[in-house]
Scaffold this motif. Structure first.
Motif, PDB file in Angstrom:
ATOM      1  N   GLU A  52       0.551  -1.344   0.062  1.00  0.00           N
ATOM      2  CA  GLU A  52       0.048  -0.047   0.080  1.00  0.00           C
ATOM      3  C   GLU A  52       0.806   1.293  -0.022  1.00  0.00           C
ATOM      4  OE1 GLU A  52      -3.332  -0.171  -0.247  1.00  0.00           O
ATOM      5  OE2 GLU A  52      -3.272  -2.385  -0.273  1.00  0.00           O
ATOM      6  N   TRP A  53       2.164   1.165  -0.115  1.00  0.00           N
ATOM      7  CA  TRP A  53       2.924   2.202  -0.153  1.00  0.00           C
ATOM      8  C   TRP A  53       2.946   2.731  -1.437  1.00  0.00           C
ATOM      9  CZ3 TRP A  53       8.102   2.220   3.327  1.00  0.00           C
ATOM     10  CH2 TRP A  53       7.783   1.977   4.549  1.00  0.00           C
ATOM     11  N   LYS A  54       3.213   4.488  -1.504  1.00  0.00           N
ATOM     12  CA  LYS A  54       3.269   5.092  -2.647  1.00  0.00           C
ATOM     13  C   LYS A  54       4.772   5.320  -2.872  1.00  0.00           C
ATOM     14  CE  LYS A  54      -0.901   7.801  -2.196  1.00  0.00           C
ATOM     15  NZ  LYS A  54      -1.332   9.042  -2.072  1.00  0.00           N
ATOM     16  N   PRO A  55       5.140   5.450  -4.158  1.00  0.00           N
ATOM     17  CA  PRO A  55       6.613   5.786  -4.367  1.00  0.00           C
ATOM     18  C   PRO A  55       7.238   7.088  -3.502  1.00  0.00           C
ATOM     19  CG  PRO A  55       5.390   5.163  -6.478  1.00  0.00           C
ATOM     20  CD  PRO A  55       4.489   5.413  -5.368  1.00  0.00           C
ATOM     21  N   GLY A  56       8.363   6.804  -3.072  1.00  0.00           N
ATOM     22  CA  GLY A  56       9.080   7.938  -2.390  1.00  0.00           C
ATOM     23  C   GLY A  56       8.565   7.946  -1.029  1.00  0.00           C
ATOM     24  N   GLU A  57       7.938   6.855  -0.491  1.00  0.00           N
ATOM     25  CA  GLU A  57       7.606   7.030   1.074  1.00  0.00           C
ATOM     26  C   GLU A  57       8.766   7.170   1.764  1.00  0.00           C
ATOM     27  OE1 GLU A  57       4.578   7.085   3.429  1.00  0.00           O
ATOM     28  OE2 GLU A  57       4.048   5.936   1.875  1.00  0.00           O
ATOM     29  N   ASP A  58       8.725   7.927   2.939  1.00  0.00           N
ATOM     30  CA  ASP A  58       9.798   8.344   3.908  1.00  0.00           C
ATOM     31  C   ASP A  58      10.008   7.247   4.753  1.00  0.00           C
ATOM     32  OD1 ASP A  58      11.337   9.204   5.803  1.00  0.00           O
ATOM     33  OD2 ASP A  58      11.137  11.257   5.341  1.00  0.00           O
ATOM     34  N   ILE A  59      10.760   6.315   4.587  1.00  0.00           N
ATOM     35  CA  ILE A  59      10.948   4.904   5.444  1.00  0.00           C
ATOM     36  C   ILE A  59      10.993   5.303   6.762  1.00  0.00           C
ATOM     37  CG2 ILE A  59      12.321   2.903   5.756  1.00  0.00           C
ATOM     38  CD1 ILE A  59      12.824   2.884   2.705  1.00  0.00           C
ATOM     39  N   LEU A  76       3.316  -3.395  15.136  1.00  0.00           N
ATOM     40  CA  LEU A  76       4.270  -2.789  14.284  1.00  0.00           C
ATOM     41  C   LEU A  76       4.230  -2.929  12.801  1.00  0.00           C
ATOM     42  CD1 LEU A  76       6.990  -0.920  14.765  1.00  0.00           C
ATOM     43  CD2 LEU A  76       8.295  -3.152  14.443  1.00  0.00           C
ATOM     44  N   VAL A  77       3.786  -4.172  12.539  1.00  0.00           N
ATOM     45  CA  VAL A  77       3.457  -4.659  11.117  1.00  0.00           C
ATOM     46  C   VAL A  77       2.233  -4.037  10.620  1.00  0.00           C
ATOM     47  CG1 VAL A  77       2.945  -6.536   9.784  1.00  0.00           C
ATOM     48  CG2 VAL A  77       4.772  -6.844  11.374  1.00  0.00           C
ATOM     49  N   GLN A  78       1.426  -4.206  11.228  1.00  0.00           N
ATOM     50  CA  GLN A  78      -0.105  -3.509  11.120  1.00  0.00           C
ATOM     51  C   GLN A  78       0.011  -2.089  10.749  1.00  0.00           C
ATOM     52  OE1 GLN A  78      -2.571  -4.240  14.329  1.00  0.00           O
ATOM     53  NE2 GLN A  78      -3.227  -6.411  13.437  1.00  0.00           N
ATOM     54  N   ASP A  79       0.873  -1.133  11.245  1.00  0.00           N
ATOM     55  CA  ASP A  79       0.907   0.167  11.084  1.00  0.00           C
ATOM     56  C   ASP A  79       1.795   0.521   9.798  1.00  0.00           C
ATOM     57  OD1 ASP A  79       0.358   2.957  12.682  1.00  0.00           O
ATOM     58  OD2 ASP A  79       2.288   3.168  11.487  1.00  0.00           O
ATOM     59  N   LEU A  80       2.771  -0.228   9.717  1.00  0.00           N
ATOM     60  CA  LEU A  80       3.521  -0.277   8.511  1.00  0.00           C
ATOM     61  C   LEU A  80       3.054  -0.789   7.194  1.00  0.00           C
ATOM     62  CD1 LEU A  80       7.110  -1.765   9.738  1.00  0.00           C
ATOM     63  CD2 LEU A  80       6.881   0.786   8.790  1.00  0.00           C
ATOM     64  N   GLN A  81       1.901  -1.548   7.329  1.00  0.00           N
ATOM     65  CA  GLN A  81       1.235  -1.870   6.146  1.00  0.00           C
ATOM     66  C   GLN A  81      -0.133  -1.121   5.959  1.00  0.00           C
ATOM     67  OE1 GLN A  81       2.226  -6.913   6.408  1.00  0.00           O
ATOM     68  NE2 GLN A  81       0.200  -6.026   7.016  1.00  0.00           N
ATOM     69  N   PRO A 117      -1.774   2.086   4.480  1.00  0.00           N
ATOM     70  CA  PRO A 117      -1.724   2.800   2.999  1.00  0.00           C
ATOM     71  C   PRO A 117      -1.006   4.041   3.280  1.00  0.00           C
ATOM     72  CG  PRO A 117      -4.101   2.135   3.078  1.00  0.00           C
ATOM     73  CD  PRO A 117      -3.654   1.836   4.705  1.00  0.00           C
ATOM     74  N   SER A 118      -0.210   4.611   2.398  1.00  0.00           N
ATOM     75  CA  SER A 118       0.424   5.817   2.579  1.00  0.00           C
ATOM     76  C   SER A 118      -0.552   7.056   2.735  1.00  0.00           C
ATOM     77  CB  SER A 118       1.309   6.458   1.573  1.00  0.00           C
ATOM     78  OG  SER A 118       2.079   5.292   1.139  1.00  0.00           O
ATOM     79  N   ALA A 119      -0.272   7.940   3.572  1.00  0.00           N
ATOM     80  CA  ALA A 119      -1.045   9.344   3.811  1.00  0.00           C
ATOM     81  C   ALA A 119      -1.116   9.879   2.500  1.00  0.00           C
ATOM     82  CB  ALA A 119      -0.271  10.166   4.685  1.00  0.00           C
TER      83      ALA A 119
END
Length: 380
Positions: free
Chosen positions: A204-211, A370-375, A377-379
């Motif tokens: 669900e991450w968009k390109p350029g997400e701030d890791i 932790l996993v649930q939050d990382l998974q 969708p990007s804001a």
């Protein structure tokens, strides 16, 4: 017949305990052959024979405490030993291999006496055993040093000072690297460390997400759902302090060593403010302008080692904290979803916790949050 007394071991202590005898009555020994091991309050020392010959008598048992000058052995020199050219040794001044605790380190013969007792091809050398051990660890050539102790005795400070002038590749650790040594040692001795691993699918991450920002946000969320991992533990008082605020220590690699600046009250920061804090802090570390107060009071730590390399790891907990989160290199993998093959990106996660203060269930629930939050969708 010659008598061998316990020599002055150069530790400034009069008493030693016999740890182990390496010879028995009737044995034939050579010069410099180790005959017994003794222990002082500072070191374990292997004592060599000053004479070649046959052991006629042996004094003292393992576990006995003896003083300098106590009779240890009576040695009858053999005809072959007398007729053969032997180097002269002073029975009261020779110390052989020196080791601290259980680390056996071979060092040169330890001489305190006249120059004729030493190897005539080398200059007379007088050094404390502790200085010799330190010199071997740091790669310092004692023959090049001028001791500052009594009668030119080389002491530890002489070795420390000389280490700064050694060839590249040998150094005395200072600053952040020295602090890291102490912290890691403390952790190894005190923490009952267990590591649990997981992975977050970043579909669900968009390109350029701030890791980095996503990791900080995920840790905040996981701490709020499982507060036991956001805590300090004191084994001496058997107390655990579970924190309501989240102060995240963020490991930063630098040429000067490892720094762990603390983002205090991370739960109150917006993403943009987090990024500004990170950029400013990292720049301050590179310029060595970070204050000590910026490295204190972390309640949990993040190590994003995957930004360099590595998939899974066993991160080291820094007491009194009980948890550290390690994020590995994002990898691509194939998975099946709705009977279809799909290519996904996954972030490996390694969570080390102090099992004295946290249960396996608490750690697992933290990992799940932790996993649930990382998974998510990007804001927008």
């Amino acid at each position: 017949m010659k008598s061998f007394m316990l020599p002055d071991l150069g530790e400034g202590l009069a008493e030693s305990e016999i740890v182990e005898w390496h010879v028995n009555v009737g044995d034939v020994v050579k010069v410099d052959q180790v005959v017994l091991t003794v222990e002082t309050a500072k070191a374990t020392v292997e004592v060599p024979a000053p004479y070649a010959g046959k052991i006629i008598s042996r004094y003292g048992n393992e576990g006995d405490v003896i003083n300098i000058g106590s009779l240890l052995l009576e040695i009858e020199e053999l005809d072959s030993a007398i007729s053969s050219p032997q180097k002269k040794h002073d029975a009261a001044t020779v110390v052989g291999n020196v080791s601290h605790q259980s680390h056996n380190v071979d060092v040169d013969d330890f001489w305190v006496g006249s120059s004729e007792q030493a190897n005539p091809t080398k200059k007379s050398l007088s050094a404390l055993p502790a200085a010799r051990l330190l010199a071997q660890r740091l790669g310092v050539d004692l023959q090049r040093l001028q001791g500052t102790g009594p009668d030119g005795l080389i002491v530890e400070s002489d070795v420390q000072n000389a280490a700064d002038q050694q060839l590249p590749g040998t150094e005395v650790l200072k600053g952040a690297r020295r602090t890291m040594v102490n912290t890691m040692t403390e952790s190894h001795l005190q923490v009952a460390a267990v590591t649990i691993t997981e992975e977050a699918l970043l579909t669900e991450w968009k390109p350029g997400e701030d890791i980095s920002i996503r990791l900080i946000q995920a840790i905040v969320s996981a701490c709020q759902q499982e507060p036991a991992m956001n805590a300090w533990f004191d084994a001496e008082t058997m107390t655990r302090c579970v924190h309501s605020t989240v102060n995240i220590g963020i490991a930063v690699d630098s040429a000067h060593g490892l720094y762990v600046p603390v983002l205090r009250r991370a739960d109150t920061f917006e993403p943009q403010a987090m990024r500004e804090w990170l950029d400013t802090t990292v720049q301050g570390i590179r310029e060595r302008k970070i204050g000590r107060e910026q490295l204190q009071h972390a309640t949990i730590t993040l190590s994003n080692f995957g930004a360099i390399a590595g998939i899974f790891a066993t991160p080291v907990v820094s007491p009194p904290q009980v948890t550290i989160v390690g994020a590995g290199r994002i990898i691509e993998k194939v998975m099946i979803k709705d009977e279809q093959l799909m290519n996904v990106k996954a972030m490996p996660l390694s969570i080390t916790f102090d099992h004295r203060a946290c249960t396996g269930g608490e750690a697992a629930r933290f990992a799940r949050a932790l996993v649930q939050d990382l998974q998510r969708p990007s804001a927008l």
